[in-house]
Write an enzyme that holds these catalytic residues in place. Structure first.
Site, short mmCIF file in Angstrom:
data_model
loop_
_atom_site.label_atom_id
_atom_site.label_comp_id
_atom_site.label_asym_id
_atom_site.label_seq_id
_atom_site.Cartn_x
_atom_site.Cartn_y
_atom_site.Cartn_z
N HIS A 82 43.59 33.98 46.58
CA HIS A 82 42.88 34.07 45.31
C HIS A 82 43.86 34.39 44.20
O HIS A 82 44.74 35.23 44.35
CB HIS A 82 41.81 35.16 45.38
CG HIS A 82 40.95 35.20 44.15
ND1 HIS A 82 39.87 34.36 43.98
CD2 HIS A 82 41.02 35.95 43.04
CE1 HIS A 82 39.32 34.60 42.81
NE2 HIS A 82 39.99 35.56 42.21
N ASP A 161 27.73 39.97 42.03
CA ASP A 161 28.92 39.69 41.21
C ASP A 161 28.64 38.56 40.23
O ASP A 161 29.08 38.60 39.08
CB ASP A 161 30.12 39.33 42.10
CG ASP A 161 31.28 38.90 41.22
OD1 ASP A 161 31.75 39.71 40.42
OD2 ASP A 161 31.68 37.72 41.29
N ARG A 168 29.19 40.62 32.00
CA ARG A 168 30.45 41.19 31.47
C ARG A 168 31.12 40.22 30.52
O ARG A 168 31.72 40.62 29.52
CB ARG A 168 31.39 41.53 32.64
CG ARG A 168 30.94 42.77 33.43
CD ARG A 168 31.66 42.86 34.76
NE ARG A 168 33.10 42.85 34.61
CZ ARG A 168 33.94 42.26 35.46
NH1 ARG A 168 33.50 41.64 36.54
NH2 ARG A 168 35.23 42.29 35.24
N SER A 183 34.96 42.84 41.68
CA SER A 183 34.40 41.49 41.54
C SER A 183 35.13 40.51 42.45
O SER A 183 34.51 39.77 43.23
CB SER A 183 34.54 41.06 40.06
OG SER A 183 34.42 39.69 39.92
N LYS A 187 33.69 39.03 46.50
CA LYS A 187 33.52 37.60 46.82
C LYS A 187 34.42 37.19 47.99
O LYS A 187 34.01 36.45 48.87
CB LYS A 187 33.94 36.74 45.61
CG LYS A 187 32.91 36.69 44.52
CD LYS A 187 33.37 35.80 43.40
CE LYS A 187 34.48 36.43 42.62
NZ LYS A 187 34.34 36.41 41.17
N1 URA Z 1 37.95 36.95 38.25
C1 URA Z 1 36.84 37.39 38.88
O1 URA Z 1 36.38 36.79 39.83
N2 URA Z 1 36.27 38.52 38.44
C2 URA Z 1 36.75 39.23 37.41
O2 URA Z 1 36.18 40.26 37.07
C3 URA Z 1 37.90 38.76 36.75
C4 URA Z 1 38.49 37.60 37.21
#
Ligand code: URA
Length: 434
Positions: A82, A161, A168, A183, A187
């Site tokens: 990621h 999320d 957000r 966050s 995931k």
């Molecule tokens: N990427 C994400 O998945 N979440 C965040 O809060 C910031 C970047």
């Protein structure tokens, strides 16, 4: 329990308990707690922060707010990757076929671009017919047969999320370390991998503007992964200028293909080899990251990684032939050059501005519903430290609409700064957190 008491507690700088965090996450997902109260809580977290224990508890609550994928039907050690997001970041397009060609199963969830950053799914859709809307069975079957599959994030994966991130995004509460860490990790952990390799970007085009903050975010995420029993590491990499030289969907795919053919930009290749060597090492396909790196270099030079990309595109509805003929990908009709006014050196390129210029060309989305033009983008002929002669091309814009190109041109011009004296570019890999 009352939501207003939870907001007040955080507003006054106190740590929330597991019960309080579970209460607000569950209530929000069920629609029992309204956006305005959650917005207030997010703003209180933004100002007062969360300690490590609260960050872990929040991650856990979001991770269990929906489905947790069971990838046990896929044999082998699954490693996910990621990136915290950047401009020109086509790493996944190079990295995933590279590691899959060495027998590391790649079962990846990817997203679409929003705002100035791009998304892997949009880029992959530059291949005509390619689709990430595949069933879970197809996904697992493709990983077991060809070693790689990518699908869009399902709506059932960490739904808390999804709701929180959207909120957000419109309440100026994205860039808080604990909120970003929970966050991303909720995931990733819900997606069921055995190992996670993180690329934490640092610099003008990233959420983390300083190396100090990027290291802190990396440490938080690695600690969350480890506590969940998932092998996790992070590379902190430079986002003070875009990665590689192409920005824009099909243009980034072309650059990824060039890299798989051994003709790509050095920074992109180096980042892919660094991240990839940890993925291969974690999966047990090499005894050290050094050995893994050399296996990856062989897979690039032998063309094995490129062939794996072709197999993957074919398996998800595209034509593998396009990988060997990137001229078949969408191409813009017009081009404009940005040229140097004087003899000079490039002293900085503001990544975010380049990303916005690409968005203005039509290559990105202002809102989720926007349809994007896959063919448009920007080629950075000159990067930080490069010498330019008066009149020489610094960057090239590719577009299909004169007005959009004019707007993007102004933005791109503002992204570049020049100096009379030689300038050295910052280090690409700033550090590793294991
Ligand atoms: N990427 C994400 O998945 N979440 C965040 O809060 C910031 C970047």
């Amino acid at each position: 329990m009352l939501m207003v008491d939870i907001i007040r507690k955080k507003r006054d700088g106190n740590a929330l308990s597991k019960e309080e965090i579970d209460f607000f996450i569950n209530g929000y997902v069920k629609g029992e707690i309204p956006d305005y109260q959650v917005s207030a809580l997010m703003m209180a977290v933004f100002f007062k922060g969360m300690n490590d224990e609260e960050t872990h508890l929040l991650t856990d609550a979001m991770l269990h707010s929906g489905e947790v994928l069971d990838l046990s039907a896929i044999s082998g050690f699954k490693v996910d990757k990621h990136s915290t997001g950047g401009v020109g970041d086509k790493t996944s397009l190079v990295l995933t076929p590279m590691v899959a060609s060495l027998g590391v199963p790649v079962a990846k969830m990817s997203g679409r671009g929003l705002g100035h950053t791009g998304g892997t799914i949009d880029k992959l859709e530059s291949f005509k017919g390619f689709s990430t809307s595949i069933t879970n069975e197809q996904f697992i079957n493709n990983v077991n047969t060809i070693g790689i599959a990518i699908m869009g994030q399902t709506k059932d994966l960490a739904p808390a999320d999804k709701l929180l991130y959207a909120l957000r995004d419109v309440t100026a509460t994205v860039d808080n370390m604990s909120l970003i860490a929970s966050s991303i990790m909720s995931k990733k952990l819900a997606a069921g991998a055995d190992g996670i390799v993180l690329d934490v970007k640092s610099g003008s085009g990233a959420f983390m503007k300083t190396d100090e903050d990027a290291f802190e975010l990396a440490k938080k995420m690695v600690s969350i992964g480890k506590q969940a029993g998932v092998r996790t590491m992070a590379v902190i990499s430079d986002m003070d200028q875009p990665l590689g030289r192409n920005v824009g969907n099909a243009m980034e795919v072309t650059e990824a293909i060039d890299t798989l053919r051994g003709k790509g930009p050095e920074d992109l290749k180096e980042l892919c080899l660094t991240l990839g060597s940890y993925m291969v090492y974690f999966a047990g396909k090499a005894g050290s990251t050094k050995e893994a790196r050399s296996l990856l270099e062989d897979s690039l030079s032998s063309g094995k990684a490129l062939d794996k990309l072709a197999q993957f595109i074919e398996a998800q509805g595209g034509s593998g032939e396009d990988v060997y003929h990137p001229e078949n990908l969408p191409q813009a009709k017009e081009k404009t050059d940005l040229t140097a006014d004087d003899d000079c050196y490039v002293s900085s390129i503001m990544s975010e501005e380049v990303g916005i210029a690409s968005l203005l060309l039509g290559g990105g989305r202002r809102s989720k519903e926007d349809v994007i033009d896959l063919s448009v983008g920007i080629h950075l002929d000159k990067k930080v430290g490069d010498k330019c002669q008066k009149g020489e091309t610094v960057a090239t814009l590719y577009g299909n609409d004169k007005k959009k190109m004019e707007d993007a041109f102004e933005r791109l011009r503002g992204a570049y700064s020049f100096s009379k004296d030689p300038v050295e570019a910052g280090k690409l890999i700033k550090g590793i957190v294991e």
